[in-house]
Scaffold this motif. Structure first.
Motif, mmCIF file in Angstrom:
data_model
loop_
_atom_site.group_PDB
_atom_site.id
_atom_site.type_symbol
_atom_site.label_atom_id
_atom_site.label_comp_id
_atom_site.label_asym_id
_atom_site.label_seq_id
_atom_site.Cartn_x
_atom_site.Cartn_y
_atom_site.Cartn_z
ATOM 1 N N PHE A 174 14.969 34.146 -11.027
ATOM 2 C CA PHE A 174 15.055 32.758 -11.503
ATOM 3 C C PHE A 174 14.027 31.884 -10.800
ATOM 4 N N GLY A 175 13.879 32.038 -9.490
ATOM 5 C CA GLY A 175 12.926 31.229 -8.756
ATOM 6 C C GLY A 175 11.495 31.470 -9.199
ATOM 7 N N VAL A 176 11.111 32.734 -9.319
ATOM 8 C CA VAL A 176 9.724 33.065 -9.675
ATOM 9 C C VAL A 176 9.415 32.649 -11.112
ATOM 10 N N VAL A 177 10.221 33.122 -12.051
ATOM 11 C CA VAL A 177 9.959 32.834 -13.468
ATOM 12 C C VAL A 177 10.156 31.347 -13.764
ATOM 13 N N ALA A 202 5.093 27.309 -7.032
ATOM 14 C CA ALA A 202 5.820 27.834 -5.868
ATOM 15 C C ALA A 202 6.855 26.829 -5.375
ATOM 16 N N VAL A 203 6.498 25.539 -5.383
ATOM 17 C CA VAL A 203 7.451 24.505 -4.967
ATOM 18 C C VAL A 203 8.636 24.472 -5.927
ATOM 19 N N ALA A 204 8.358 24.460 -7.226
ATOM 20 C CA ALA A 204 9.440 24.433 -8.215
ATOM 21 C C ALA A 204 10.327 25.669 -8.086
ATOM 22 N N GLY A 205 9.713 26.827 -7.843
ATOM 23 C CA GLY A 205 10.501 28.043 -7.668
ATOM 24 C C GLY A 205 11.369 28.000 -6.427
ATOM 25 N N LEU A 206 10.824 27.442 -5.347
ATOM 26 C CA LEU A 206 11.602 27.319 -4.116
ATOM 27 C C LEU A 206 12.772 26.363 -4.315
ATOM 28 N N VAL A 207 12.550 25.284 -5.051
ATOM 29 C CA VAL A 207 13.638 24.346 -5.351
ATOM 30 C C VAL A 207 14.726 25.042 -6.156
ATOM 31 N N SER A 208 14.329 25.780 -7.185
ATOM 32 C CA SER A 208 15.305 26.497 -8.012
ATOM 33 C C SER A 208 16.109 27.486 -7.179
#
Length: 325
Positions: A174-177, A202-208
């Protein structure tokens, strides 16, 4: 508890949650004002302007005095201040950074007119917001879907994936995609956030991962009640106090500061730093998100250990009784 009692209890609980949501979302918006907002004032009349600002808005600004205009511009670029007032050589000039906060930039621009006494004061936007989102409305609206989708992903993984390793794999996926896809939409299609695509993804993935991981981790460690704890924390505290549409110093304190210690607030600050300021001011929000991600993994580990310890021993077959002759 019979059916009538259960219905009354659920109706009362829903009304209470509704009241809490109204307070959480409406109260910060109704009390937006500068509170120790970092501002630079420089030039020969800096002391006079600072005194006037303290009289007009007591406690509203945390004023610093850089050596000159160049130092004030650098302080804005480093995210040390939201703007600067430059005195000398006529009416004061105001430097703003709508990339840091369009609302603060608007307020500083209005204040420039009061200071200069002319209808069109000299205002320069030294770190501008994206031309396709000059008022920052789309940027602020971007944070809520990241939080809501993170909560939804965490709930689904908690309810539909029974094993801890499976939940962890789902979180990473979920984070990566999610990070790659969300920034492809926001930056590639809507074009409302500048900056390097992979860094923003990468920021959006880390937030997710941080948001959904908190929900999944709590559910794994303490049971289904953890889903509600994690979701309500992100929704009722993290999102309204994220300052995604304003600035932490514009919110009632200490809630503005507390909001920056939760994933939604850290997400907004980190995205601004990466998109508009070449990473300046990114360390603190990045550390906050990494701590929440590490906490999620730790909670998953605790749940994994508990599940292994609670695994029942295989049942032994009962001894057969002798058949009487």
């Amino acid at each position: 508890m019979n059916t009538l009692q259960r219905a009354l209890a659920l109706g009362f609980g829903a009304a209470l949650i509704q009241a809490l949501m109204l307070i959480a979302f409406a109260w910060p918006a109704a009390n937006t004002a500068p509170r120790d907002l970092p501002l630079a004032v420089t030039g020969p009349q800096a002391a006079l302007v600072a005194e006037k600002l303290n009289q007009v808005s007591p406690g509203g600004f945390e004023i610093t005095s850089p050596a000159d205009e160049a130092a004030a511009r650098q302080a804005i670029a480093d995210r040390e201040v939201y703007g600067a007032i430059v005195t000398g050589g006529g009416a004061p000039r105001v430097l703003v950074a709508s990339g840091a906060s369009p609302i603060v930039a608007q307020q500083l621009s209005a204040m420039a007119q009061q200071l200069s006494g002319v209808p069109a004061a000299a205002v320069e936007d030294v770190v501008a917001a994206d031309p396709d989102d000059p008022r920052g409305g789309a940027f602020g609206a971007m944070v809520l879907p990241l939080v809501m989708s993170g909560i939804a992903g965490g709930v689904l993984l908690s309810l539909l994936v029974p094993t801890v390793p499976g939940r962890l794999i789902g979180l990473v996926t979920f984070g990566v995609v999610g990070g790659l896809l969300s920034m492809a939409i926001i930056q590639g299609w809507m074009s409302i956030v500048p900056g390097p695509y992979l860094a923003l993804a990468a920021v959006a993935g880390l937030v997710s991962f941080a948001v959904s991981g908190t929900v999944v981790g709590l559910a794994t460690a303490v049971g289904q009640a953890g889903i509600g704890i994690g979701a309500l924390t992100m929704l009722l505290i993290g999102n309204p106090f994220s300052a995604a549409t304003s600035a932490p110093e514009m919110l009632p304190q200490p809630w503005g500061a507390i909001g920056q210690l939760l994933p939604p607030g850290a997400a907004a600050s980190l995205l601004r730093s990466v998109a508009f300021f070449d990473g300046a001011g990114a360390v603190k929000p990045l550390v906050v998100l990494l701590v929440w991600a590490a906490l999620a993994v730790a909670l998953l580990g605790i749940g994994f250990v508990k599940s292994r310890g609670a695994t029942p021993a295989p049942a032994t077959a009962p001894e057969s009784e002798p058949v009487p002759a």
